[in-house]
Design a protein around this motif. Structure first.
Motif, mmCIF file in Angstrom:
data_model
loop_
_atom_site.group_PDB
_atom_site.id
_atom_site.type_symbol
_atom_site.label_atom_id
_atom_site.label_comp_id
_atom_site.label_asym_id
_atom_site.label_seq_id
_atom_site.Cartn_x
_atom_site.Cartn_y
_atom_site.Cartn_z
ATOM 1 N N GLN A 1 0.843 -1.188 0.000
ATOM 2 C CA GLN A 1 0.000 0.000 0.000
ATOM 3 C C GLN A 1 0.880 1.241 0.000
ATOM 4 O OE1 GLN A 1 -2.672 -0.343 3.403
ATOM 5 N NE2 GLN A 1 -4.226 -1.315 2.113
ATOM 6 N N VAL A 2 0.412 2.272 -0.685
ATOM 7 C CA VAL A 2 1.099 3.554 -0.702
ATOM 8 C C VAL A 2 0.366 4.494 0.252
ATOM 9 C CG1 VAL A 2 1.732 5.564 -2.084
ATOM 10 C CG2 VAL A 2 1.952 3.262 -3.045
ATOM 11 N N ARG A 3 1.104 5.036 1.198
ATOM 12 C CA ARG A 3 0.518 5.970 2.161
ATOM 13 C C ARG A 3 1.355 7.249 2.177
ATOM 14 N NH1 ARG A 3 -3.208 3.604 5.704
ATOM 15 N NH2 ARG A 3 -3.409 1.337 5.468
ATOM 16 N N MET A 4 0.683 8.378 1.913
ATOM 17 C CA MET A 4 1.355 9.669 1.856
ATOM 18 C C MET A 4 0.522 10.707 2.605
ATOM 19 S SD MET A 4 2.504 9.754 -2.170
ATOM 20 C CE MET A 4 3.715 11.066 -1.891
ATOM 21 N N ASN A 5 1.221 11.635 3.262
ATOM 22 C CA ASN A 5 0.521 12.712 3.952
ATOM 23 C C ASN A 5 -0.035 13.738 2.982
ATOM 24 O OD1 ASN A 5 1.070 11.640 6.518
ATOM 25 N ND2 ASN A 5 3.072 12.638 6.576
ATOM 26 N N SER A 6 0.605 13.876 1.847
ATOM 27 C CA SER A 6 0.138 14.801 0.806
ATOM 28 C C SER A 6 0.418 14.188 -0.552
ATOM 29 C CB SER A 6 0.854 16.146 0.915
ATOM 30 O OG SER A 6 0.489 16.988 -0.168
ATOM 31 N N TRP A 7 -0.510 14.400 -1.487
ATOM 32 C CA TRP A 7 -0.338 13.866 -2.837
ATOM 33 C C TRP A 7 0.213 14.911 -3.806
ATOM 34 C CZ3 TRP A 7 -6.044 12.061 -2.319
ATOM 35 C CH2 TRP A 7 -6.103 10.927 -1.505
ATOM 36 N N SER A 8 0.595 16.065 -3.298
ATOM 37 C CA SER A 8 1.095 17.104 -4.196
ATOM 38 C C SER A 8 2.315 17.791 -3.614
ATOM 39 C CB SER A 8 0.000 18.145 -4.495
ATOM 40 O OG SER A 8 -0.399 18.808 -3.306
ATOM 41 N N ASP A 9 3.125 18.318 -4.511
ATOM 42 C CA ASP A 9 4.284 19.127 -4.148
ATOM 43 C C ASP A 9 4.410 20.194 -5.218
ATOM 44 O OD1 ASP A 9 6.621 20.242 -3.307
ATOM 45 O OD2 ASP A 9 7.900 18.558 -3.861
ATOM 46 N N GLY A 10 4.011 21.419 -4.881
ATOM 47 C CA GLY A 10 4.018 22.473 -5.889
ATOM 48 C C GLY A 10 3.054 22.162 -7.015
ATOM 49 N N ARG A 11 3.572 22.092 -8.242
ATOM 50 C CA ARG A 11 2.754 21.830 -9.423
ATOM 51 C C ARG A 11 2.703 20.346 -9.799
ATOM 52 N NH1 ARG A 11 1.520 26.198 -12.786
ATOM 53 N NH2 ARG A 11 2.236 28.224 -12.004
ATOM 54 N N VAL A 12 3.289 19.492 -8.982
ATOM 55 C CA VAL A 12 3.282 18.049 -9.254
ATOM 56 C C VAL A 12 2.287 17.383 -8.312
ATOM 57 C CG1 VAL A 12 4.652 15.933 -9.323
ATOM 58 C CG2 VAL A 12 5.686 18.121 -9.988
ATOM 59 N N VAL A 13 1.407 16.547 -8.877
ATOM 60 C CA VAL A 13 0.391 15.874 -8.074
ATOM 61 C C VAL A 13 0.309 14.412 -8.504
ATOM 62 C CG1 VAL A 13 -1.504 16.455 -9.651
ATOM 63 C CG2 VAL A 13 -1.995 16.036 -7.231
ATOM 64 N N LEU A 14 -0.059 13.539 -7.570
ATOM 65 C CA LEU A 14 -0.133 12.107 -7.845
ATOM 66 C C LEU A 14 -1.583 11.647 -7.894
ATOM 67 C CD1 LEU A 14 2.710 10.894 -5.464
ATOM 68 C CD2 LEU A 14 2.872 11.368 -7.925
#
Length: 373
Positions: A250-263
């Protein structure tokens, strides 16, 4: 995502590492809000026509005798082969596609993202959406190594094309020994069947793109397993060049974006195949992200937090995979016997109904972004 952006008048570029459209894969469920998304795309009639028509799962003993069955068919939530869904989405999407290429570097500034490719000339984009799976290259470049984000769930799995004669029509048939499962998925509407393998293991060190190594690992895991049709399934699956193998993670992230890049999709929130929710999360997430981009005129500072806040509750629900792994791969013979008894009771259907109601209560309303399209 590309299809919805194009409908909103935003012209995206799709970058695909493979040299051609990848039409393999297993059955995926179009359920919940994903049914609404597909309907708004005008694809629901075709999805229903191409549905797999699989009745459910059955568990067999070493002789092939069915010891338990769970009916999973739900007319409101069609199951379709991944390759069929990909083909439908591609036919409905008129966008620029770079095949046989991948992103090598991303450089952000106040006005956009400078993208360097492995083969194509560099280009600039407003946002970059990484939708490249659990082992996301975009996530690695923008956020860091995957070890920071992937949680291993103690199992590995594989699937491949196999001889349909080895399985019963319209059933997913599974055979277990402690910590292992061999099975076959046979759709009522497809001539091709899929072999499945899952086994419990400590973390393995391997190259996730080396298919020959993947076949060796599965062969070693099932060496000596002669019950039911395990040997025939494995021999058949090993001849498939599209053999697929990976960790249950499983992929767990606190945020799916960084600046102009989003997942988006498994790159952001892979719930693992045990969740049965990959297609649902991807379809709904793509619809929300594209719609929010259109509604906010592409302002990523507004869009990405909205997308995260709206979609994360559904992701959190689907990542609670509960007993699914223990159901399919009991650790012991005793656990298998208990599973078989429980599977024969109406309890499983009642539990599924309770789970669906709980998820419906926690779900965020799905906006109608089609008015902006």
């Amino acid at each position: 995502m590309a299809s919805w952006l194009a409908r909103h008048g935003i012209q995206p570029t799709v970058v695909e590492r493979a040299s051609a459209l990848r039409l393999g894969g297993n059955g995926v469920d179009v359920r919940g809000d994903a049914v609404t998304v597909v309907e708004r795309m005008g694809l629901l009639p075709r999805v229903r026509e191409l549905a797999t028509d699989v009745r459910g799962m059955q568990f067999v003993d070493a002789t092939g005798r069915a010891v338990a069955r769970i009916h999973t068919q739900d007319p409101a939530s069609p199951e379709i082969m991944r390759g069929d869904l990909v083909a439908l989405l591609r036919a409905a999407t008129d966008v620029d596609v770079l095949l046989g290429d991948s992103i090598r570097a991303l450089e952000q500034d106040d006005d956009g993202v400078h993208v360097t490719f492995e083969h194509s000339p560099a280009r600039r984009f407003d946002p970059v959406v990484g939708a490249d799976g659990m082992h996301s290259n975009v996530r690695r470049i923008a956020f860091g190594p995957e070890e920071r984000f992937i949680t291993f769930k103690d199992h590995y799995f594989a699937f491949a094309d196999t001889d349909a004669a080895l399985g019963e029509d319209r059933w997913v048939t599974m055979f277990n020994t402690p910590g292992k499962m061999a099975g076959i998925y046979r759709s009522g509407n497809h001539a091709q069947a899929k072999a499945y393998f899952m086994f419990r293991s400590a973390p393995l060190d391997y190259d996730h793109r080396d298919v020959a190594e993947h076949k060796r690992l599965v062969s070693e895991a099932f060496a000596g397993e002669a019950g039911w049709r395990t040997r025939q399934l494995l021999d058949s699956a090993l001849t498939d060049p599209g053999f697929y193998f990976d960790a249950l993670g499983q992929v767990r992230m606190n945020s799916w974006s960084d600046g102009r890049v989003v997942l988006l999709g498994d790159a952001a929130w892979c719930a693992s195949p045990a969740s049965g929710a990959g297609a649902e999360l991807a379809l709904v997430g793509a619809y929300r992200l594209a719609g929010e981009l259109a509604a906010a005129n592409g302002d990523h500072r507004v869009v990405f937090p909205r997308y995260d806040a709206a979609h994360r509750p559904l992701v959190n629900d689907k990542q609670q995979i509960g007993p699914n792994v223990r159901l399919k791969v009991p650790k012991t013979d005793g656990g298998r016997c208990v599973r078989d008894v429980v599977a024969r009771l109406p309890l499983m259907k009642a539990m599924s109904a309770v789970e669906r109601r709980a998820q419906a209560r926690n779900a965020r309303p799905l906006p109608d972004f089609t008015r902006a399209a």
